[in-house]
Scaffold this motif. Structure first.
Motif, PDB file in Angstrom:
ATOM      1  N   LEU A   1       6.349   9.338   0.268  1.00 15.53           N
ATOM      2  CA  LEU A   1       5.579   8.279   0.012  1.00 15.53           C
ATOM      3  C   LEU A   1       6.259   7.106   0.359  1.00 15.53           C
ATOM      4  O   LEU A   1       7.585   6.920  -0.187  1.00 15.53           O
ATOM      5  N   TYR A   2       5.815   6.067   0.945  1.00 16.62           N
ATOM      6  CA  TYR A   2       6.330   4.918   1.532  1.00 16.62           C
ATOM      7  C   TYR A   2       5.512   3.590   0.744  1.00 16.62           C
ATOM      8  O   TYR A   2       4.270   3.810   0.712  1.00 16.62           O
ATOM      9  N   ASN A   3       6.458   2.615   0.435  1.00 18.79           N
ATOM     10  CA  ASN A   3       5.648   1.498  -0.150  1.00 18.79           C
ATOM     11  C   ASN A   3       5.661   0.475   0.911  1.00 18.79           C
ATOM     12  O   ASN A   3       6.742  -0.189   1.366  1.00 18.79           O
ATOM     13  N   THR A   4       4.397   0.155   1.436  1.00 23.33           N
ATOM     14  CA  THR A   4       4.478  -0.754   2.700  1.00 23.33           C
ATOM     15  C   THR A   4       3.769  -1.909   2.778  1.00 23.33           C
ATOM     16  O   THR A   4       2.649  -1.797   1.990  1.00 23.33           O
ATOM     17  N   ALA A   5       4.175  -3.070   3.106  1.00 24.77           N
ATOM     18  CA  ALA A   5       3.510  -4.159   3.286  1.00 24.77           C
ATOM     19  C   ALA A   5       3.260  -4.417   4.551  1.00 24.77           C
ATOM     20  O   ALA A   5       4.105  -4.154   5.721  1.00 24.77           O
TER      21      ALA A   5
ATOM     22  N   ILE B   1       0.788  -1.366   0.105  1.00 23.21           N
ATOM     23  CA  ILE B   1      -0.010   0.078  -0.031  1.00 23.21           C
ATOM     24  C   ILE B   1       0.795   1.232   0.131  1.00 23.21           C
ATOM     25  O   ILE B   1       1.912   1.323   0.793  1.00 23.21           O
ATOM     26  N   ILE B   2       0.674   2.090  -0.962  1.00 27.35           N
ATOM     27  CA  ILE B   2       1.139   3.368  -1.056  1.00 27.35           C
ATOM     28  C   ILE B   2       0.695   4.260   0.068  1.00 27.35           C
ATOM     29  O   ILE B   2      -0.189   4.472   0.117  1.00 27.35           O
ATOM     30  N   GLU B   3       1.769   4.794   0.763  1.00 30.80           N
ATOM     31  CA  GLU B   3       1.308   5.690   2.028  1.00 30.80           C
ATOM     32  C   GLU B   3       1.990   7.090   1.908  1.00 30.80           C
ATOM     33  O   GLU B   3       3.050   6.960   1.844  1.00 30.80           O
ATOM     34  N   ALA B   4       1.036   8.098   2.180  1.00 32.38           N
ATOM     35  CA  ALA B   4       1.507   9.418   2.276  1.00 32.38           C
ATOM     36  C   ALA B   4       1.696   9.819   3.771  1.00 32.38           C
ATOM     37  O   ALA B   4       0.846   9.686   4.516  1.00 32.38           O
ATOM     38  N   HIS B   5       2.854  10.361   3.991  1.00 32.52           N
ATOM     39  CA  HIS B   5       3.456  10.725   5.312  1.00 32.52           C
ATOM     40  C   HIS B   5       3.984  12.101   5.446  1.00 32.52           C
ATOM     41  O   HIS B   5       4.744  12.515   4.486  1.00 32.52           O
TER      42      HIS B   5
END
Length: 311
Positions: A109-113, A88-92
């Motif tokens: 943007l992080y690419n997170t599992a 899930i691409i997350e905006a922080h």
């Protein structure tokens, strides 16, 4: 006696910038896999929004990630199935301690599992470390954060993402911490090879995945669960699979949309370790290598423009 787990890999033609469509497909496949007895379902990388980072919508949709994460937690509890919802691409908001941050407006943007248990709890997460070079202008690496192992009802699980597969160091760090299963959500296409590489072998990326996934199982006495995106075969590879040492792919898919349920026999890992003794050697006194990331890296801090070779 070592358990046998039924696990599902899921793949479909992900629509760019259409999280509602992709989320609905994911729910449908997870529900069907649970009905077929799967105790774990794994989705591909970028499964919600695909890969369209040049669009202004890409970052704005990433800000809505929590809604979908909450939905998967509720689904896991409802179906009593463990879920790794791809990535899930997350905006922080950026923080002063962020490593190798790339601005995307005001956010990074992080690419997170995530690993979500069958009770709906988030047991762990992993942010992609080795970022493929076309992704680097858009995504932020987890840098020197250590790889962590998650205790689950399937055993000890490590998570990697796509191009991490190319780095045996990532596997060895997880294996040194006791990982038995390595889960790898992926968005790996046929055209990830350069024109020069494709000229040498048009199926070079298929060869990369076939050979590397199997070799990682042998050299680490671990199981791998690999979920990739599907679609037209001139661009997409699919090839989602479950892999074990000695056996190789237990179950593998082509480029078709759908899911496959495979039996993951954990006793095979015991046979592999008895045979190759990789974990025994790693734990032995005076072992030659170390597998860890420092939380602080002086050289990186002094020269922030330096980056690891990262997918």
């Amino acid at each position: 006696m070592a358990p046998v787990h039924k696990v599902a890999v899921i793949q479909w033609h992900i629509k760019n910038l259409d999280p509602e469509y992709n989320h609905a497909r994911a729910i449908s496949y997870i529900t069907a896999a649970a009905a077929d007895g799967a105790t774990l379902a794994v989705l591909p990388e970028y499964h919600l929004c695909g890969w369209a980072p040049e669009s202004p919508l890409f970052a704005s949709l990433a800000a809505q990630y929590q809604t979908y994460l909450d939905s998967y937690c509720a689904l896991a509890k409802k179906l009593h199935i463990n879920i790794v919802p791809g990535t899930i691409i997350e905006a922080h908001k950026p923080q002063s301690t962020t490593t190798s941050s790339i601005d995307s407006g005001n956010d990074i943007l992080y690419n997170t599992a995530y690993f979500i248990s069958s009770t709906g709890q988030i047991l762990g997460q992993y942010r992609k470390k080795n970022i493929w070079h076309p992704e680097r202008p858009h995504l932020t690496s987890s840098g020197t954060d250590p790889h962590e192992v998650i205790q689950t009802d399937l055993g000890k699980v490590g998570m990697l993402i796509c191009w991490d597969l190319a780095f045996p160091e990532a596997f060895r760090e997880l294996i040194a911490k006791g990982a038995e299963i390595v889960i790898i959500p992926t968005y790996w296409g046929r055209l990830d090879a350069s024109p020069a590489g494709l000229k040498l072998n048009p199926e070079s990326e298929r060869l990369f995945l076939d050979s590397t996934l199997t070799s990682r199982c042998f050299e680490n006495t671990c199981a791998i669960i690999f979920a990739n995106a599907a679609g037209p075969s001139d661009t997409f590879l699919g090839m989602s699979r479950v892999v074990l040492p000695f056996i190789g792919p237990v179950r593998t898919m082509g480029s078709e949309e759908g899911y496959a349920v495979a039996e993951l026999d954990m006793s095979v890992l015991d046979v592999a370790e008895d045979n190759y003794k990789v974990r025994q050697d790693i734990k032995s006194e005076g072992w030659y290598y170390t597998y860890r990331h420092e939380t602080q890296n002086t050289d990186r801090n002094q020269n922030p423009d330096r980056r690891p070779v990262d997918r």
